[in-house]
Write a protein that holds these residues in place. Structure first.
Motif, short mmCIF file in Angstrom:
data_model
loop_
_atom_site.label_atom_id
_atom_site.label_comp_id
_atom_site.label_asym_id
_atom_site.label_seq_id
_atom_site.Cartn_x
_atom_site.Cartn_y
_atom_site.Cartn_z
N ASP A 117 0.85 -1.28 0.10
CA ASP A 117 -0.01 -0.02 0.19
C ASP A 117 0.78 1.26 0.12
O ASP A 117 1.17 1.84 1.08
CB ASP A 117 -0.92 -0.07 1.33
N ASP A 118 1.22 1.66 -1.15
CA ASP A 118 2.18 2.82 -1.46
C ASP A 118 3.33 2.84 -0.71
O ASP A 118 3.65 3.64 0.24
CB ASP A 118 1.30 4.07 -0.91
N GLY A 119 4.27 1.76 -0.37
CA GLY A 119 5.26 1.55 -0.04
C GLY A 119 5.17 0.88 1.71
O GLY A 119 6.20 0.65 2.25
N PHE A 120 3.70 0.73 2.12
CA PHE A 120 3.58 -0.08 3.37
C PHE A 120 3.42 -1.49 3.02
O PHE A 120 2.51 -1.92 2.25
CB PHE A 120 2.34 0.53 3.95
N TYR A 121 4.30 -2.31 3.46
CA TYR A 121 4.22 -3.75 2.92
C TYR A 121 3.62 -4.61 4.22
O TYR A 121 3.95 -4.35 5.46
CB TYR A 121 5.51 -4.33 2.73
N LEU A 122 2.53 -5.37 3.91
CA LEU A 122 1.94 -6.29 4.89
C LEU A 122 1.64 -7.69 4.29
O LEU A 122 1.58 -7.72 3.15
CB LEU A 122 0.38 -5.47 5.18
N TYR A 123 2.09 -8.56 5.20
CA TYR A 123 1.51 -9.92 4.87
C TYR A 123 0.82 -10.58 5.92
O TYR A 123 0.61 -10.12 6.86
CB TYR A 123 2.96 -10.66 4.48
N ASP A 124 0.16 -11.93 5.50
CA ASP A 124 -0.55 -12.32 6.17
C ASP A 124 -2.04 -12.08 5.82
O ASP A 124 -2.46 -10.96 6.05
CB ASP A 124 -0.68 -12.77 7.67
N SER A 125 -2.84 -12.75 5.05
CA SER A 125 -4.13 -12.46 4.61
C SER A 125 -5.11 -11.96 5.68
O SER A 125 -5.90 -11.09 5.23
CB SER A 125 -4.68 -13.64 3.96
N HIS A 126 -5.00 -12.31 6.78
CA HIS A 126 -6.03 -12.09 7.71
C HIS A 126 -5.71 -10.67 8.34
O HIS A 126 -6.43 -9.76 8.36
CB HIS A 126 -5.97 -13.09 8.93
N ALA A 127 -4.41 -10.37 8.43
CA ALA A 127 -3.91 -8.94 8.80
C ALA A 127 -4.19 -7.96 7.62
O ALA A 127 -4.61 -6.79 7.76
CB ALA A 127 -2.51 -9.22 9.08
N ILE A 128 -4.09 -8.37 6.21
CA ILE A 128 -4.31 -7.54 5.14
C ILE A 128 -5.73 -7.27 5.08
O ILE A 128 -6.14 -6.04 4.89
CB ILE A 128 -3.82 -8.28 3.84
N ASN A 129 -6.52 -8.20 5.14
CA ASN A 129 -8.03 -8.03 5.32
C ASN A 129 -8.74 -7.05 6.23
O ASN A 129 -9.23 -6.26 6.00
CB ASN A 129 -8.66 -9.39 5.13
N ALA A 130 -8.06 -7.24 7.37
CA ALA A 130 -8.58 -6.34 8.54
C ALA A 130 -8.00 -4.73 8.31
O ALA A 130 -8.68 -3.92 8.40
CB ALA A 130 -7.99 -6.96 9.85
N TYR A 131 -6.82 -4.90 7.83
CA TYR A 131 -6.22 -3.54 7.61
C TYR A 131 -6.91 -2.72 6.45
O TYR A 131 -7.46 -1.77 6.49
CB TYR A 131 -4.87 -3.75 7.20
N LEU A 132 -7.17 -3.68 5.28
CA LEU A 132 -7.81 -3.01 4.06
C LEU A 132 -9.25 -2.56 4.62
O LEU A 132 -9.61 -1.38 4.08
CB LEU A 132 -8.22 -4.02 3.17
N VAL A 133 -10.14 -2.95 5.23
CA VAL A 133 -11.41 -2.80 5.66
C VAL A 133 -11.58 -1.39 6.63
O VAL A 133 -12.17 -0.52 6.40
CB VAL A 133 -12.35 -3.88 6.27
N ALA A 134 -10.34 -1.69 7.62
CA ALA A 134 -10.19 -0.62 8.64
C ALA A 134 -9.58 0.63 7.90
O ALA A 134 -10.38 1.70 8.17
CB ALA A 134 -9.34 -0.79 9.60
N LYS A 135 -8.99 0.54 6.81
CA LYS A 135 -8.54 1.64 6.10
C LYS A 135 -9.36 2.32 5.19
O LYS A 135 -9.65 3.39 5.04
CB LYS A 135 -6.96 1.57 5.79
N TYR A 136 -9.96 1.62 4.36
CA TYR A 136 -10.68 1.67 3.39
C TYR A 136 -12.27 1.64 3.25
O TYR A 136 -12.88 1.93 2.43
CB TYR A 136 -10.04 1.22 1.91
N GLY A 137 -12.84 0.73 4.36
CA GLY A 137 -14.10 0.35 4.39
C GLY A 137 -15.16 1.44 4.90
O GLY A 137 -14.83 1.85 6.20
N LYS A 138 -15.97 2.20 3.94
CA LYS A 138 -16.74 3.45 4.67
C LYS A 138 -18.06 2.80 4.39
O LYS A 138 -18.33 2.01 3.65
CB LYS A 138 -16.45 4.37 3.57
#
Ligand SMILES: N[C@@H](CCC(=O)N[C@@H](CS)C(=O)NCC(=O)O)C(=O)O
Length: 222
Positions: free
Chosen positions: A60-81
């Motif tokens: 995400d623009d230079g922020f690297y994240l692995y593990d699908s569960h962590a990624i999915n939680a991050y995506l919703v928390a950041k972009y889920g409106k």
């Protein structure tokens, strides 16, 4: 928003769970295929992003994240409106239930599935012990129990826990079908998830690469 890049391969269940999340959120992203059999994940440029050399990996623009569960939680928390927020609810108790299901997927379901697929894929073994299929049946029983009085795994709303579990389950049916007489809640849930408008694109059309590959191993259960 910055640029999102997902590194993955269609066969991988955790990658497909992230594809489901990205599609559910309607986020634009670039998908870069990492060929695990060709060793793309062991190249220095990939190891710089993820020293554990696993897919999925998100940039995400230079922020690297692995593990699908962590990624999915991050995506919703950041972009889920608005109406998308419920995919990973802000309410602490609702979120705790989602987390519980995610950990179940990560630990119990994930390891049960891997115990079956790893020897086939990585060690060219073709015999699967019945005990491993029995363990898989035990997981289906638990999932069926989670769905006893709700439409989705963590309550009456769709969440990222549903994405993690369907991504694994849709591959495991090669070894054990979801028998609607034994696991009626689970069988009903599978049908519900398959009706999501982005299901085919994110998981359905991609899981066949994995199931065809598993079937091509001509395994027997002993
Ligand atoms: N718990 C991780 C599992 C990731 C994982 O093990 N991915 C496999 C593919 S399904 C992988 O990248 N294996 C290559 C390796 O471990 O070197 C997740 O949910 O993302």
């Amino acid at each position: 928003m910055g640029k999102l890049t997902l590194y993955g391969i269609d066969g991988s269940p955790p990658v497909r769970s992230v594809l489901l999340t990205l599609n559910a959120l309607g986020l634009p992203f670039e998908y870069k295929v990492i060929n695990l059999f060709g060793g793309d994940h062991l190249k220095p440029e990939f190891l710089k992003m993820n020293p554990l050399h696993t897919v999925p990996t998100l940039d995400d623009d230079g922020f690297y994240l692995y593990d699908s569960h962590a990624i999915n939680a991050y995506l919703v928390a950041k972009y889920g409106k608005n109406d998308k927020e419920s995919l990973y609810p802000k309410d602490l108790q609702q979120r705790a239930i989602v987390d519980q299901r995610l950990h179940y997927d990560s630990s119990v379901f994930g390891s049960t599935a891997r115990a079956i697929t790893f020897p086939l894929i990585r060690e060219n073994q073709t015999e699967i012990a019945q005990a491993k299929i029995d363990a898989l049946s035990g997981v289906y029983e638990t999932l069926n129990l989670f769905l006893k009085s709700t439409d989705y795994l963590a309550g009456n709303n769709l969440t990222i826990a549903d994405f993690s579990v369907i991504a694994v389950l849709s591959g495991m049916v090669v070894f054990l079908e979801v028998d609607a007489r034994k696991f009626p809640n689970l069988a009903g849930w599978v049908q519900r998830i398959k009706k999501l408008p982005y299901y085919e694109e994110a998981n359905g059309s991609k899981v066949t690469q994995f199931t065809d590959f598993l079937k091509s191993k001509n395994f027997t259960i002993v």
